[in-house]
Design a protein around this motif. Structure first.
Motif, PDB file in Angstrom:
ATOM      1  N   LYS A  61       0.829  -1.214   0.000  1.00 54.44           N
ATOM      2  CA  LYS A  61       0.000   0.000   0.000  1.00 54.44           C
ATOM      3  C   LYS A  61       0.861   1.260   0.000  1.00 54.44           C
ATOM      4  O   LYS A  61       0.448   2.288  -0.513  1.00 54.44           O
ATOM      5  N   ARG A  62       2.047   1.176   0.562  1.00 56.62           N
ATOM      6  CA  ARG A  62       2.933   2.337   0.643  1.00 56.62           C
ATOM      7  C   ARG A  62       3.872   2.448  -0.558  1.00 56.62           C
ATOM      8  O   ARG A  62       4.627   3.400  -0.659  1.00 56.62           O
TER       9      ARG A  62
ATOM     10  N   ARG B  93       4.252  -1.813  -7.374  1.00 60.34           N
ATOM     11  CA  ARG B  93       3.106  -2.718  -7.266  1.00 60.34           C
ATOM     12  C   ARG B  93       2.884  -3.487  -8.555  1.00 60.34           C
ATOM     13  O   ARG B  93       2.530  -4.663  -8.535  1.00 60.34           O
TER      14      ARG B  93
END
Length: 80
Positions: free
Chosen positions: A24-25, A31
């Motif tokens: 998520k970071r 990603r």
């Protein structure tokens, strides 16, 4: 076959539980790279579980990299 599936489900569950909050970071590029690697792992997992005659990792790498490697060798080859 059921044992293989159970081990793979456990593996992917643990992997995503560990990596999920960290992803998520991360940036979109990181990603996307993670997703491509996971897709390749899922493909190879399906090949492993069902024991298909699909191309395995060695054949996929050979398919993708053999022609560029031949061109590189040809371009740097020095004739005597």
């Amino acid at each position: 076959m059921l044992e293989k599936i159970a081990v793979l489900v456990l593996l992917y569950t643990v992997m995503l539980a560990y990596d999920g909050p960290k992803l998520k970071r991360k940036s979109l590029r990181e990603r996307a790279a993670y997703g491509v690697i996971v897709l390749a792992a899922v493909y190879l997992s399906i090949d492993y579980v069902w024991e298909t005659d699909w191309p395995n990792l060695n054949e996929l790498v050979d398919l993708v990299l053999s022609e560029p490697a031949k061109r590189i060798v040809k371009s740097v080859k020095v004739s005597p």
